[in-house]
Design an enzyme around this catalytic site. Sequence first.
Site, PDB file in Angstrom:
ATOM      1  N   LYS A  59      11.122   4.441  38.183  1.00 32.27           N
ATOM      2  CA  LYS A  59      11.387   3.903  36.858  1.00 32.27           C
ATOM      3  C   LYS A  59      10.154   3.178  36.285  1.00 32.27           C
ATOM      4  O   LYS A  59       9.209   2.882  37.007  1.00 32.27           O
ATOM      5  CB  LYS A  59      12.597   2.968  36.921  1.00 32.27           C
ATOM      6  CG  LYS A  59      13.901   3.705  37.275  1.00 32.27           C
ATOM      7  CD  LYS A  59      14.415   4.561  36.128  1.00 32.27           C
ATOM      8  CE  LYS A  59      15.311   5.714  36.491  1.00 32.27           C
ATOM      9  NZ  LYS A  59      16.462   5.512  37.307  1.00 32.27           N
TER      10      LYS A  59
HETATM   11  C1  PLP Z   1      17.905   5.671  37.744  1.00 35.44           C
HETATM   12  C2  PLP Z   1      19.121   5.616  36.924  1.00 35.44           C
HETATM   13  C3  PLP Z   1      20.275   4.923  37.329  1.00 35.44           C
HETATM   14  C4  PLP Z   1      20.463   4.362  38.692  1.00 35.44           C
HETATM   15  O1  PLP Z   1      19.478   3.580  39.178  1.00 35.44           O
HETATM   16  P1  PLP Z   1      19.197   3.422  40.760  1.00 35.44           P
HETATM   17  O2  PLP Z   1      18.361   2.198  40.776  1.00 35.44           O
HETATM   18  O3  PLP Z   1      18.459   4.632  41.221  1.00 35.44           O
HETATM   19  O4  PLP Z   1      20.504   3.229  41.431  1.00 35.44           O
HETATM   20  C5  PLP Z   1      21.339   4.845  36.447  1.00 35.44           C
HETATM   21  N1  PLP Z   1      21.299   5.427  35.244  1.00 35.44           N
HETATM   22  C6  PLP Z   1      20.226   6.115  34.824  1.00 35.44           C
HETATM   23  C7  PLP Z   1      20.233   6.729  33.473  1.00 35.44           C
HETATM   24  C8  PLP Z   1      19.117   6.261  35.657  1.00 35.44           C
HETATM   25  O5  PLP Z   1      18.077   6.992  35.248  1.00 35.44           O
END
Ligand code: PLP
Length: 396
Positions: A186
Site C-alpha cells: 500500500k
Molecule cells: C489491501 C486492501 C484491504 C485489506 O488490507 P490488508 O491490510 O491487506 O488486510 C482492504 N480493502 C482494500 C480495497 C484493499 O486494497
Amino acid sequence: MPGFELFGTEEQKEVQDVLDSGVLMRYGFDPMRNGHHKALELEKDLADKMGTKYAQVVSSGTAALTVALACAGIGSGDEVIMPTFTFVASFEAILSVGAIPILCDIDDTLTLDPKAIEACITENTKAIMPVHMCGSMADLKALKSICEAHNLILIEDACQAIGATYDSKPLGSYGDLGCFSFDYVKTVTCGEGGGIITNSEIYADRAHKYQDHGHDHIGNDRGAETHPFLGYNYRLSELNAAVGIAQLRKLDNVLSIQEKNYTILRNALTAIPEVTFRRVPETGVESYAFLNIFLPTEDLSRKTHKALGAHGIDACFYWFDNNWHYYKKWEHLLEQKSLGKLSKEIQTGLQKNNKTFHNSDIWMGRTISCLIKLNWTEKEVEERASKMKEAIQSIL
Ligand SMILES: *Cc1c(COP(=O)(O)O)cnc(C)c1O
C-alpha cells in the site's frame, strides 16, 4: 503506490527506537519504553493528517474494516452493501462480524453506483461500505444522502486511495468511519497494519477497546481492567507502528510523485481517441496511485492488456479476469466454501449475490488499471508512456 519503494533510514531510525527498549507491545511496560509509544504516535499523526478527531491503528486493513463494522454495532444477520469490484477483505470483514455482504453494481467511477443502491436496501440493511478502488473515489455526497434517508452508516474503505480527497476532505473522513490498510504493497506501509479514522467519540471509544479484547484501558494494571463488551485482538505491534510513522511523513511526497508520473502517462494516452478515463466524481481529487483507462470493448481490453505485457509494461491489471478483486471469480464466497458452518442468516443472505451484475461487467470488462510507481526516473516514465501508446495502438 507502494510505500516500500521509499523505505530507508527514516523507517530504520523509528524501528531502532523500539529495538533499543525492546518493548514491542503498545500497552504497559512504561518504565522500560524510553518514552516511546509508537502506535499512539502513529494514531496522533494519522488523525492529524486526515483532519479527524480520532484514529485507531490495528493489525491490518481487514482488521480496520472489521473493527469499524463492530464499532458501528453491526452483527448477526445485518446486511452491509458493498461493491462488486473490491478486494476480498470487504466481504471477509462483513462475514467476520456475522453480517451479510450484499453485492451492488459499480459504475464508471469503478466504485458503488448510487443509482443501483436503492434496489439493494432491505429492512436488514445497516451500512453502506464504498471502496475507493485504485486511487479514486465513490460519489460520497450521493451515498451520504442515501445513508441519511435510510438511517444507514457510511463506512469508507480508503485502503487503496490514502491521500485522495473529496469535497476538500481526505478520503475516509467524509463518512462515519474510514479505513486504511498499511500492508506491504500500500501507499503507506507498516509491513502489516491498518487504521480507522472517525469524528465520533463513541466509535473511537469502542474501537480502542474492541481491538484489545474489550479492555477499558483505565489505570495502569491490565489485569485489573474491566471489559464493558466483548472484543478481539487486532492490536498493532510497536515495530510495525514505528515503520508507519516514518512512512506517513512521506505521504505528501509520495502523492506529488504519483501525480507527476500519472500525468505524463495520461497525457500520452489522451492522444488515442479510443482510450477514455475513469470518471472522478465532482469535487474529487485522486491520489494518482493508479491510472485507470477504458477501451471501447471487452475484447479490445483483453487484447490491449496482453499487448501491454508483450511490450514490457508491467503492473497493469485487467481486473475482470482477476481472482482477488472481482465478484465473478469469488466462487469461495458464492459457493459458501466455509471451513465451519455458516449461520442460517448468512447461508440464506449470501444467495442474493448469485446473479449477474451487468453494469459492473460492462465497466470492468473495459477497464485496465496501471499502477503508478515512485522510483521511476522521468526518462523511464516518458519511455513507458510511449511504449504504452505503441502497445495500445497496435491493437486498435
Ligand atoms: C489491501 C486492501 C484491504 C485489506 O488490507 P490488508 O491490510 O491487506 O488486510 C482492504 N480493502 C482494500 C480495497 C484493499 O486494497
